[in-house]
Scaffold this motif. Structure first.
Motif, PDB file in Angstrom:
ATOM      1  N   GLY A 173    -110.451 -32.067 -20.556  1.00 17.37           N
ATOM      2  CA  GLY A 173    -110.901 -30.744 -20.155  1.00 17.37           C
ATOM      3  C   GLY A 173    -110.022 -29.971 -19.202  1.00 17.37           C
ATOM      4  N   VAL A 174    -108.912 -30.547 -18.763  1.00 18.07           N
ATOM      5  CA  VAL A 174    -107.995 -29.801 -17.890  1.00 18.07           C
ATOM      6  C   VAL A 174    -107.176 -28.884 -18.792  1.00 18.07           C
ATOM      7  N   VAL A 175    -107.226 -27.594 -18.533  1.00 18.64           N
ATOM      8  CA  VAL A 175    -106.580 -26.617 -19.402  1.00 18.64           C
ATOM      9  C   VAL A 175    -105.598 -25.750 -18.616  1.00 18.64           C
ATOM     10  N   PRO A 176    -104.592 -25.194 -19.311  1.00 20.20           N
ATOM     11  CA  PRO A 176    -103.655 -24.300 -18.641  1.00 20.20           C
ATOM     12  C   PRO A 176    -104.105 -22.832 -18.673  1.00 20.20           C
ATOM     13  N   THR A 177    -105.272 -22.567 -19.214  1.00 20.27           N
ATOM     14  CA  THR A 177    -105.752 -21.200 -19.369  1.00 20.27           C
ATOM     15  C   THR A 177    -105.983 -20.545 -18.008  1.00 20.27           C
ATOM     16  N   PRO A 178    -105.297 -19.441 -17.731  1.00 20.64           N
ATOM     17  CA  PRO A 178    -105.483 -18.794 -16.430  1.00 20.64           C
ATOM     18  C   PRO A 178    -106.814 -18.051 -16.348  1.00 20.64           C
ATOM     19  N   ASP A 179    -107.261 -17.857 -15.156  1.00 15.22           N
ATOM     20  CA  ASP A 179    -108.446 -17.055 -14.860  1.00 15.22           C
ATOM     21  C   ASP A 179    -107.902 -15.750 -14.282  1.00 15.22           C
ATOM     22  N   VAL A 180    -107.789 -14.730 -15.123  1.00  9.52           N
ATOM     23  CA  VAL A 180    -107.108 -13.492 -14.742  1.00  9.52           C
ATOM     24  C   VAL A 180    -108.125 -12.467 -14.247  1.00  9.52           C
ATOM     25  N   ARG A 181    -107.813 -11.885 -13.102  1.00  7.94           N
ATOM     26  CA  ARG A 181    -108.650 -10.841 -12.517  1.00  7.94           C
ATOM     27  C   ARG A 181    -107.747  -9.689 -12.105  1.00  7.94           C
ATOM     28  N   THR A 182    -108.337  -8.528 -11.982  1.00 10.12           N
ATOM     29  CA  THR A 182    -107.579  -7.378 -11.483  1.00 10.12           C
ATOM     30  C   THR A 182    -108.236  -6.869 -10.205  1.00 10.12           C
ATOM     31  N   HIS A 183    -107.427  -6.259  -9.383  1.00  9.63           N
ATOM     32  CA  HIS A 183    -107.921  -5.648  -8.147  1.00  9.63           C
ATOM     33  C   HIS A 183    -107.159  -4.348  -7.947  1.00  9.63           C
ATOM     34  N   MET A 184    -107.870  -3.264  -7.841  1.00 10.28           N
ATOM     35  CA  MET A 184    -107.238  -1.973  -7.565  1.00 10.28           C
ATOM     36  C   MET A 184    -107.000  -1.878  -6.060  1.00 10.28           C
ATOM     37  N   LEU A 185    -105.751  -1.701  -5.691  1.00 10.32           N
ATOM     38  CA  LEU A 185    -105.427  -1.605  -4.273  1.00 10.32           C
ATOM     39  C   LEU A 185    -106.064  -0.375  -3.656  1.00 10.32           C
ATOM     40  N   GLU A 186    -106.513  -0.547  -2.438  1.00  4.91           N
ATOM     41  CA  GLU A 186    -107.112   0.522  -1.654  1.00  4.91           C
ATOM     42  C   GLU A 186    -106.212   0.783  -0.454  1.00  4.91           C
ATOM     43  N   PRO A 187    -106.310   1.967   0.133  1.00  2.00           N
ATOM     44  CA  PRO A 187    -105.440   2.277   1.281  1.00  2.00           C
ATOM     45  C   PRO A 187    -105.547   1.277   2.432  1.00  2.00           C
ATOM     46  N   ARG A 188    -106.682   0.651   2.623  1.00  3.20           N
ATOM     47  CA  ARG A 188    -106.843  -0.293   3.729  1.00  3.20           C
ATOM     48  C   ARG A 188    -106.321  -1.692   3.403  1.00  3.20           C
ATOM     49  N   ASP A 189    -105.964  -1.970   2.149  1.00  3.83           N
ATOM     50  CA  ASP A 189    -105.434  -3.282   1.769  1.00  3.83           C
ATOM     51  C   ASP A 189    -104.049  -3.449   2.388  1.00  3.83           C
ATOM     52  N   GLN A 190    -103.847  -4.552   3.123  1.00  2.72           N
ATOM     53  CA  GLN A 190    -102.628  -4.728   3.893  1.00  2.72           C
ATOM     54  C   GLN A 190    -101.689  -5.807   3.360  1.00  2.72           C
ATOM     55  N   PHE A 191    -102.202  -6.984   3.043  1.00  2.55           N
ATOM     56  CA  PHE A 191    -101.353  -8.071   2.555  1.00  2.55           C
ATOM     57  C   PHE A 191    -102.211  -9.094   1.828  1.00  2.55           C
ATOM     58  N   VAL A 192    -101.550  -9.944   1.029  1.00  3.87           N
ATOM     59  CA  VAL A 192    -102.235 -11.043   0.345  1.00  3.87           C
ATOM     60  C   VAL A 192    -101.647 -12.366   0.818  1.00  3.87           C
ATOM     61  N   ILE A 193    -102.463 -13.401   0.721  1.00  8.30           N
ATOM     62  CA  ILE A 193    -102.018 -14.767   0.986  1.00  8.30           C
ATOM     63  C   ILE A 193    -102.304 -15.569  -0.273  1.00  8.30           C
ATOM     64  N   LEU A 194    -101.283 -16.165  -0.827  1.00 10.76           N
ATOM     65  CA  LEU A 194    -101.422 -17.061  -1.968  1.00 10.76           C
ATOM     66  C   LEU A 194    -100.923 -18.419  -1.498  1.00 10.76           C
ATOM     67  N   ALA A 195    -101.821 -19.404  -1.483  1.00 12.15           N
ATOM     68  CA  ALA A 195    -101.459 -20.727  -0.987  1.00 12.15           C
ATOM     69  C   ALA A 195    -102.183 -21.791  -1.798  1.00 12.15           C
ATOM     70  N   SER A 196    -101.712 -23.013  -1.647  1.00 17.05           N
ATOM     71  CA  SER A 196    -102.325 -24.136  -2.357  1.00 17.05           C
ATOM     72  C   SER A 196    -103.217 -24.929  -1.410  1.00 17.05           C
ATOM     73  N   ASP A 197    -103.726 -26.038  -1.926  1.00 17.59           N
ATOM     74  CA  ASP A 197    -104.689 -26.834  -1.168  1.00 17.59           C
ATOM     75  C   ASP A 197    -104.124 -27.412   0.127  1.00 17.59           C
ATOM     76  N   GLY A 198    -102.817 -27.482   0.270  1.00 14.63           N
ATOM     77  CA  GLY A 198    -102.240 -27.944   1.524  1.00 14.63           C
ATOM     78  C   GLY A 198    -102.621 -27.052   2.693  1.00 14.63           C
ATOM     79  N   VAL A 199    -102.894 -25.798   2.411  1.00 16.50           N
ATOM     80  CA  VAL A 199    -103.406 -24.867   3.424  1.00 16.50           C
ATOM     81  C   VAL A 199    -104.924 -24.836   3.377  1.00 16.50           C
ATOM     82  N   TRP A 200    -105.496 -24.633   2.193  1.00 14.32           N
ATOM     83  CA  TRP A 200    -106.932 -24.338   2.089  1.00 14.32           C
ATOM     84  C   TRP A 200    -107.840 -25.519   2.400  1.00 14.32           C
ATOM     85  N   GLU A 201    -107.348 -26.747   2.340  1.00 13.17           N
ATOM     86  CA  GLU A 201    -108.201 -27.879   2.705  1.00 13.17           C
ATOM     87  C   GLU A 201    -108.476 -27.912   4.198  1.00 13.17           C
ATOM     88  N   PHE A 202    -107.649 -27.205   4.986  1.00 11.02           N
ATOM     89  CA  PHE A 202    -107.762 -27.299   6.434  1.00 11.02           C
ATOM     90  C   PHE A 202    -107.957 -25.963   7.132  1.00 11.02           C
TER      91      PHE A 202
END
Length: 162
Positions: A90-119
């Motif tokens: 059941g492990v698949v490579p199919t991405p879960d694609v979403r869109t987000h329309m940027l707003e004037p108040r949007d400043q930055f994004v953080i994309l990280a893996s579990d090495g950050v998010w576990e802690f």
């Protein structure tokens, strides 16, 4: 699979700081939809462990057989590119694609893996990076600072991570 993307949005009340907007979901076995999908396809998932109850963290992992974990694959994520031996459970490579329309108040994004998010929680990560951003420092400096904070948290919780 084990990555997360969050967006920092300037607060709408004019005060310093940021609100956190989740831009993705993690594809692991804490996600009930992902768990149900892989169980339906025959994967078997080990129980996760938490520091509060077990003294350490161990994510749920997918196996062909819980009776013989050596058969693998032992992944802690339900979506992965390149783990071809895990597709039969059941492990698949199919991405879960979403869109987000940027707003004037949007400043930055953080994309990280579990090495950050576990802690580090999403809100904390946004505040950490936001502090660096507010000083006008580089994105590289913000990344290094976030990674260092995650490494310290990892060391405090689980001991030497390297």
């Amino acid at each position: 699979g084990d990555c997360r993307c969050v967006l920092a949005r300037a607060r709408d009340d004019g005060l310093p700081g940021f609100d956190t907007v989740q831009l993705s979901v993690e594809h692991n076995f804490e996600n009930s939809d992902e768990r149900a999908r892989v169980l339906k396809l025959g994967g078997q998932i080990s129980a996760s462990r938490s520091p509060q109850t077990d003294g350490y963290f161990e994510p749920g992992r997918i196996y062909r057989s819980l009776d013989d974990p050596s058969l693998g694959p032992g992944l802690a994520m339900s979506r992965s590119i390149g783990d071809l031996d895990a597709t039969e459970v059941g492990v698949v490579p199919t991405p879960d694609v979403r869109t987000h329309m940027l707003e004037p108040r949007d400043q930055f994004v953080i994309l990280a893996s579990d090495g950050v998010w576990e802690f580090i929680e999403s809100d904390e990560a946004v505040q950490i990076v936001g502090g660096i951003y507010a000083k006008g420092w580089s994105a590289e400096a913000a990344c290094k600072h976030l990674i260092a904070r995650a490494a310290v948290a990892w060391m405090e919780e689980e001991g030497n991570h390297r």
